[in-house]
Design a protein around this motif. Structure first.
Motif, PDB file in Angstrom:
ATOM      1  N   SER A  15       0.794  -1.208   0.008  1.00 37.87           N
ATOM      2  CA  SER A  15       0.031   0.028  -0.011  1.00 37.87           C
ATOM      3  C   SER A  15       0.763   1.114   0.068  1.00 37.87           C
ATOM      4  O   SER A  15       2.177   1.195   0.266  1.00 37.87           O
ATOM      5  CB  SER A  15      -0.769  -0.024   1.154  1.00 37.87           C
ATOM      6  N   PRO A  16       0.177   2.360  -0.239  1.00 37.62           N
ATOM      7  CA  PRO A  16       1.059   3.776  -0.193  1.00 37.62           C
ATOM      8  C   PRO A  16       1.678   3.795   1.179  1.00 37.62           C
ATOM      9  O   PRO A  16       2.655   4.448   1.437  1.00 37.62           O
ATOM     10  CB  PRO A  16      -0.068   4.728  -0.444  1.00 37.62           C
ATOM     11  N   VAL A  17       0.973   3.396   2.415  1.00 37.50           N
ATOM     12  CA  VAL A  17       1.544   3.587   3.584  1.00 37.50           C
ATOM     13  C   VAL A  17       2.647   2.869   3.766  1.00 37.50           C
ATOM     14  O   VAL A  17       3.719   3.419   4.423  1.00 37.50           O
ATOM     15  CB  VAL A  17       0.190   3.284   4.746  1.00 37.50           C
ATOM     16  N   HIS A  18       2.612   1.749   3.321  1.00 32.97           N
ATOM     17  CA  HIS A  18       3.830   0.504   3.512  1.00 32.97           C
ATOM     18  C   HIS A  18       4.890   1.283   2.745  1.00 32.97           C
ATOM     19  O   HIS A  18       6.064   1.229   3.107  1.00 32.97           O
ATOM     20  CB  HIS A  18       3.540  -0.852   2.698  1.00 32.97           C
ATOM     21  N   ALA A  19       4.729   1.882   1.673  1.00 38.82           N
ATOM     22  CA  ALA A  19       5.768   2.497   0.672  1.00 38.82           C
ATOM     23  C   ALA A  19       6.411   3.654   1.338  1.00 38.82           C
ATOM     24  O   ALA A  19       7.601   3.827   0.991  1.00 38.82           O
ATOM     25  CB  ALA A  19       5.551   2.807  -0.733  1.00 38.82           C
ATOM     26  N   LEU A  20       6.048   4.383   2.314  1.00 47.44           N
ATOM     27  CA  LEU A  20       6.586   5.504   3.141  1.00 47.44           C
ATOM     28  C   LEU A  20       7.841   5.341   3.576  1.00 47.44           C
ATOM     29  O   LEU A  20       7.915   4.030   4.415  1.00 47.44           O
ATOM     30  CB  LEU A  20       5.693   6.411   4.095  1.00 47.44           C
ATOM     31  N   PRO A  21       8.868   5.852   3.714  1.00 48.30           N
ATOM     32  CA  PRO A  21      10.153   5.759   4.362  1.00 48.30           C
ATOM     33  C   PRO A  21       9.770   5.645   6.056  1.00 48.30           C
ATOM     34  O   PRO A  21       8.873   6.376   6.555  1.00 48.30           O
ATOM     35  CB  PRO A  21      10.993   6.952   4.223  1.00 48.30           C
ATOM     36  N   GLY A  59      -7.268   2.317   6.017  1.00 51.17           N
ATOM     37  CA  GLY A  59      -8.047   1.865   4.589  1.00 51.17           C
ATOM     38  C   GLY A  59      -6.897   2.175   3.483  1.00 51.17           C
ATOM     39  O   GLY A  59      -6.884   1.250   2.890  1.00 51.17           O
ATOM     40  N   ALA A  60      -6.234   3.226   3.796  1.00 52.32           N
ATOM     41  CA  ALA A  60      -5.050   3.137   2.676  1.00 52.32           C
ATOM     42  C   ALA A  60      -4.098   2.068   2.848  1.00 52.32           C
ATOM     43  O   ALA A  60      -3.408   1.836   1.750  1.00 52.32           O
ATOM     44  CB  ALA A  60      -4.587   4.690   2.763  1.00 52.32           C
ATOM     45  N   ALA A  61      -3.751   1.494   4.057  1.00 51.75           N
ATOM     46  CA  ALA A  61      -2.932   0.780   4.327  1.00 51.75           C
ATOM     47  C   ALA A  61      -3.386  -0.654   4.153  1.00 51.75           C
ATOM     48  O   ALA A  61      -2.469  -1.762   4.084  1.00 51.75           O
ATOM     49  CB  ALA A  61      -1.953   0.786   5.782  1.00 51.75           C
ATOM     50  N   ARG A  62      -4.766  -0.749   3.847  1.00 41.06           N
ATOM     51  CA  ARG A  62      -5.411  -2.167   3.753  1.00 41.06           C
ATOM     52  C   ARG A  62      -5.109  -3.011   4.931  1.00 41.06           C
ATOM     53  O   ARG A  62      -4.912  -4.104   4.750  1.00 41.06           O
ATOM     54  CB  ARG A  62      -4.726  -2.859   2.426  1.00 41.06           C
ATOM     55  N   VAL A  63      -5.229  -2.337   6.020  1.00 42.42           N
ATOM     56  CA  VAL A  63      -5.379  -3.078   7.256  1.00 42.42           C
ATOM     57  C   VAL A  63      -6.744  -3.522   7.832  1.00 42.42           C
ATOM     58  O   VAL A  63      -7.407  -2.368   8.113  1.00 42.42           O
ATOM     59  CB  VAL A  63      -4.407  -2.177   8.374  1.00 42.42           C
ATOM     60  N   PRO A  64      -7.081  -4.781   7.964  1.00 42.89           N
ATOM     61  CA  PRO A  64      -8.413  -4.935   8.228  1.00 42.89           C
ATOM     62  C   PRO A  64      -8.967  -4.435   9.946  1.00 42.89           C
ATOM     63  O   PRO A  64      -7.918  -4.548  10.317  1.00 42.89           O
ATOM     64  CB  PRO A  64      -8.390  -6.596   8.169  1.00 42.89           C
ATOM     65  N   ALA A  65     -10.049  -4.098  10.023  1.00 42.94           N
ATOM     66  CA  ALA A  65     -10.524  -3.594  11.209  1.00 42.94           C
ATOM     67  C   ALA A  65     -10.351  -4.833  12.162  1.00 42.94           C
ATOM     68  O   ALA A  65      -9.717  -4.458  13.568  1.00 42.94           O
ATOM     69  CB  ALA A  65     -12.008  -3.333  10.954  1.00 42.94           C
ATOM     70  N   SER A 128       2.142  -2.211  11.962  1.00 43.30           N
ATOM     71  CA  SER A 128       1.531  -3.140  10.812  1.00 43.30           C
ATOM     72  C   SER A 128       1.897  -2.849   9.422  1.00 43.30           C
ATOM     73  O   SER A 128       2.056  -3.740   8.494  1.00 43.30           O
ATOM     74  CB  SER A 128       0.217  -2.767  11.044  1.00 43.30           C
ATOM     75  N   THR A 129       2.599  -1.721   9.315  1.00 49.35           N
ATOM     76  CA  THR A 129       2.914  -1.246   8.019  1.00 49.35           C
ATOM     77  C   THR A 129       4.742  -0.957   7.904  1.00 49.35           C
ATOM     78  O   THR A 129       5.144  -0.567   6.942  1.00 49.35           O
ATOM     79  CB  THR A 129       2.498  -0.011   7.531  1.00 49.35           C
ATOM     80  N   GLN A 232       7.096  12.607  -0.103  1.00 51.22           N
ATOM     81  CA  GLN A 232       6.979  11.506   0.738  1.00 51.22           C
ATOM     82  C   GLN A 232       6.642  12.261   2.114  1.00 51.22           C
ATOM     83  O   GLN A 232       5.838  11.638   2.812  1.00 51.22           O
ATOM     84  CB  GLN A 232       7.951  10.468   0.722  1.00 51.22           C
ATOM     85  N   TRP A 233       7.499  13.020   2.327  1.00 54.84           N
ATOM     86  CA  TRP A 233       7.443  13.890   3.550  1.00 54.84           C
ATOM     87  C   TRP A 233       5.793  14.439   3.620  1.00 54.84           C
ATOM     88  O   TRP A 233       5.272  14.502   4.691  1.00 54.84           O
ATOM     89  CB  TRP A 233       8.074  14.881   3.807  1.00 54.84           C
ATOM     90  N   THR A 234       5.335  15.040   2.444  1.00 56.81           N
ATOM     91  CA  THR A 234       4.085  15.673   2.394  1.00 56.81           C
ATOM     92  C   THR A 234       3.010  14.609   2.623  1.00 56.81           C
ATOM     93  O   THR A 234       2.077  14.947   3.273  1.00 56.81           O
ATOM     94  CB  THR A 234       4.107  16.196   0.988  1.00 56.81           C
ATOM     95  N   ARG A 235       3.039  13.582   2.133  1.00 61.66           N
ATOM     96  CA  ARG A 235       2.087  12.494   2.332  1.00 61.66           C
ATOM     97  C   ARG A 235       2.093  12.133   3.838  1.00 61.66           C
ATOM     98  O   ARG A 235       0.978  11.950   4.312  1.00 61.66           O
ATOM     99  CB  ARG A 235       2.184  11.256   1.434  1.00 61.66           C
TER     100      ARG A 235
END
Length: 253
Positions: A15-21, A59-65, A128-129, A232-235
């Motif tokens: 996911s985009p969250v996983h990809a962040l440094p 949700g963005a990280a696709r982590v289930p509730a 988790s990410t 990436q810092w902005t996100r």
């Protein structure tokens, strides 16, 4: 920092969250928690918005509730403490469902539950990410004292070693027909704990000697330099920046 090390909190994904440094995510979570703690406890709506923000990140990280809620059980002791506060705190009393409760205790319990739950949820999302190795690299990148990073690194790596040693000792006891059933067996368990301590201490000495023989001088080499772009810092800053806007509204309204 050595080879990768998986942990039970981590959920593999792309996911985009996983990809962040990692240092971006650590800084974002740290700032988010500080903002949540700084929010007035009376602004209940603000905590609801914080929860929505974390839900959006999940949700963005696709982590289930279910995955997230199961790992929030770690805060159960704090929940038990918060539940007792309205009964033991002093001050004006209010009647709730026929019970006489302290008004200040109710606010204190809400304060602990709301801020504690949000802080734990943010930390669980971070774990988790982000793999443990990446977390250590992120802390190193954020200029955390190198000695603390090394201690955390060794603790993580050799925690599993000691756990595996405990498992082997347990299997050895079972293979000899031993099964702890009461106080009379505590002596055997105490001797096992002592043997485990000695084995762990000796293993630590051997590992240190091996590291020194390979050129260890008190600092660990950086095998991968993690950098972050402005995008990436902005996100990563989107979460604490939005939370800061909510917090400022809570103080001004």
């Amino acid at each position: 920092m050595g080879a990768g090390h998986a942990h039970k909190l981590y959920r593999h994904g792309h996911s985009p969250v996983h990809a962040l440094p990692p240092h971006c995510k650590i800084a974002a979570v740290f700032c988010f928690v500080l903002i949540v703690v700084s929010t007035p406890r009376e602004e209940i709506w603000a905590f609801g918005l914080y929860a929505v923000l974390l839900a959006a990140v999940a949700g963005a990280a696709r982590v289930p509730a279910g995955f997230l809620l199961k790992r929030l059980l770690i805060e159960v002791p704090f929940v038990a403490f918060a539940v007792l506060m309205p009964f033991v705190a002093e001050g004006p009393r209010v009647s709730v469902l026929g019970l006489s409760l302290s008004e200040s205790g109710l606010w204190g319990a809400w304060n602990i539950l709301a801020k504690g739950t949000l802080g734990v949820a943010a930390s669980v999302l971070l774990a988790s990410t982000t793999e443990l190795r990446e977390l250590l690299l992120g802390l190193q990148r954020l200029k955390m004292p190198p000695l603390l990073v090394q201690i955390a690194s060794f603790m993580i790596r050799y925690g599993d070693v000691i756990t595996d040693e405990m498992r082997r000792m347990r299997i050895a006891r079972l293979s000899r027909g031993f099964e702890a059933r009461g106080v009379r067996h505590w002596g055997v368990l105490a001797k096992s704990a002592g043997a485990l301590f000695i084995r762990s201490y000796e293993r630590g000495e051997r590992v240190h000697l091996a590291m020194v023989s390979r050129g260890y001088t008190g600092t660990m080499p950086i095998l991968a330099e993690t950098t972050a772009s402005r995008a990436q810092w902005t996100r990563a800053a989107a979460l604490p920046a939005t939370a800061l806007a909510v917090c400022l509204l809570g103080w001004t309204l």
